[in-house]
Design a protein around this motif. Sequence first.
Motif, short mmCIF file in Angstrom:
data_model
loop_
_atom_site.label_atom_id
_atom_site.label_comp_id
_atom_site.label_asym_id
_atom_site.label_seq_id
_atom_site.Cartn_x
_atom_site.Cartn_y
_atom_site.Cartn_z
N PRO A 277 0.87 -1.18 0.00
CA PRO A 277 0.00 0.00 0.00
C PRO A 277 0.90 1.23 0.00
O PRO A 277 2.12 1.10 0.11
CB PRO A 277 -0.73 -0.12 1.34
CG PRO A 277 0.26 -0.79 2.24
CD PRO A 277 1.11 -1.69 1.37
N SER A 278 0.33 2.42 -0.13
CA SER A 278 1.15 3.62 -0.03
C SER A 278 1.76 3.67 1.38
O SER A 278 1.14 3.24 2.35
CB SER A 278 0.29 4.86 -0.30
OG SER A 278 -0.87 4.85 0.49
N ALA A 279 2.99 4.22 1.46
CA ALA A 279 3.75 4.16 2.71
C ALA A 279 3.45 5.35 3.62
O ALA A 279 4.33 6.14 3.96
CB ALA A 279 5.24 4.07 2.41
N ASN A 280 2.18 5.47 4.00
CA ASN A 280 1.75 6.53 4.92
C ASN A 280 0.85 5.89 5.97
O ASN A 280 0.24 4.86 5.72
CB ASN A 280 0.95 7.60 4.15
CG ASN A 280 -0.17 6.98 3.31
OD1 ASN A 280 0.07 6.50 2.21
ND2 ASN A 280 -1.37 6.95 3.86
N PRO A 281 0.74 6.53 7.15
CA PRO A 281 -0.22 6.02 8.11
C PRO A 281 -1.63 6.07 7.49
O PRO A 281 -1.90 6.94 6.66
CB PRO A 281 -0.12 7.00 9.28
CG PRO A 281 1.21 7.67 9.11
CD PRO A 281 1.47 7.71 7.64
N THR B 52 -1.72 11.80 4.17
CA THR B 52 -1.22 12.16 2.84
C THR B 52 -0.18 11.17 2.34
O THR B 52 0.71 10.77 3.10
CB THR B 52 -0.60 13.58 2.90
OG1 THR B 52 -1.55 14.46 3.50
CG2 THR B 52 -0.25 14.09 1.52
N SER B 53 -0.26 10.79 1.07
CA SER B 53 0.66 9.80 0.51
C SER B 53 2.07 10.38 0.34
O SER B 53 2.23 11.58 0.14
CB SER B 53 0.15 9.31 -0.84
OG SER B 53 -1.15 8.82 -0.72
N PRO B 54 3.11 9.52 0.41
CA PRO B 54 4.49 9.99 0.32
C PRO B 54 5.04 9.92 -1.10
O PRO B 54 4.89 8.92 -1.79
CB PRO B 54 5.24 8.97 1.19
CG PRO B 54 4.43 7.71 1.07
CD PRO B 54 3.01 8.09 0.74
N LEU C 286 0.76 10.54 -8.25
CA LEU C 286 -0.58 10.13 -7.84
C LEU C 286 -0.62 8.61 -7.90
O LEU C 286 -0.01 8.01 -8.78
CB LEU C 286 -1.63 10.64 -8.82
CG LEU C 286 -1.89 12.13 -8.90
CD1 LEU C 286 -2.82 12.41 -10.07
CD2 LEU C 286 -2.52 12.62 -7.60
N GLU C 287 -1.40 7.99 -7.03
CA GLU C 287 -1.51 6.53 -7.03
C GLU C 287 -2.05 6.03 -8.37
O GLU C 287 -2.69 6.77 -9.12
CB GLU C 287 -2.45 6.05 -5.92
CG GLU C 287 -1.96 6.30 -4.53
CD GLU C 287 -2.34 7.67 -4.01
OE1 GLU C 287 -2.78 8.51 -4.82
OE2 GLU C 287 -2.18 7.89 -2.80
N SER C 288 -1.85 4.73 -8.60
CA SER C 288 -2.29 4.11 -9.85
C SER C 288 -3.80 4.20 -10.03
O SER C 288 -4.56 4.29 -9.07
CB SER C 288 -1.86 2.64 -9.86
OG SER C 288 -2.45 1.95 -8.77
MG MG Z 1 -3.05 4.87 0.13
#
Ligand code: MG
Length: 320
Positions: free
Chosen positions: A134-138, A142-144, A171-173
């Motif tokens: 997953p994106s590496a944020n809590p 906000t995504s890193p 931006l995410e996929s």
């Molecule tokens: Mg995410």
Amino acid sequence: MAEIGKNLDKAIGLLKTGEVVAIPTETVYGLAGNAFSEMAVRKIFEAKNRPYTDPLIVHTHSVEKIEDLVLELPELARAMFETFSPGPLTILLRKSSKIPDLVTNSSPFVAVRIPDHPLTIKLLTQLDFPLAAPSANPFGATSPTLPAHVQATLGDRISYILDGGPCEVGLESTIIQIVNTNEIRVLRQGGLPEEDLRSLARLVEEEKKATPVVPGSLISHYAPKKEIHLVKNLSGFHPKNPKHTGFLGFNKGIDSIPNENQVLLSPKADLSEAARNLFSAMHKLDEMDEVQEIVTIEFPDYGLGKAINDRLKRATAKRS
Ligand code: MG
Ligand code: TXA
């Protein structure tokens, strides 16, 4: 604190022993672990404080490898991957039993993609398992798009961040579902614009359901720590407290707010550049001492502007 470095062997060593590692992709940094290992996958959820009901995308390096992870690869999905991968496209496919139920929240579908980053492709080719990431944020934050973003929020929970520089897309996929032989449904707007997908398939509208197909598409998401508001246009907008208001804009600033409180995502009005800078700008405004609340505007609603608007709407949505 986590170590930030470019040492592939170190990342490989950690991943092989079931540890999690932050990895670069073209979209955002991911928090990766062995997708075949329940123990590793559990560590991803724990580090992010993410509910198990929110499944993870599985990353691999070739279409051939995707075939190992799914029961079938429909022709349309193959054509999509062959055209747009490596790149910001994720497809939901019927999962093989090799993927633990924990990865998909027991759904028969797994989300898969081939990330477009040389370091991560190299990493994936040297592993004999795919990476759940997953994106590496809590959860909900906000995504890193930089190693420093990962360090600031997850640095005390993980040991290594593989440094691949700033994310190119930002931006995410884009996540899609195959509806039939020539139709798809976009489940999450993202780094691959809808207009590009139309060259291969017809797009059908997402059904309005109480629970979204993509469980992570929560209304409130991507939120900075500070209060953030979205305005439709700037005419008639007057901040109550200009000195303590930050502005996140596209190509034009606002006269009433001090220049140093304004971040423009693309002075030359280029949506790719704006997408690349979006999450960094949110992180930056969050860190500015003078700024107490953030104001942002709607972007043009085409191309990557659609995904940018999606992220801004979620970031500015009321938090429950
Ligand atoms: Mg995410
Ligand atoms: O660009 C990206 O997609 C980044 C990089 C790291 O690859 N990853 C990413 O992961 O954005 P994440 O976990 O932040 O967002 C994935 C979304 C979530 O909303 C999740 O609910 C959905 O995809 N998802 C994952 N697997 C799914 C599945 N089997 N069925 C439905 N939705 C799924």
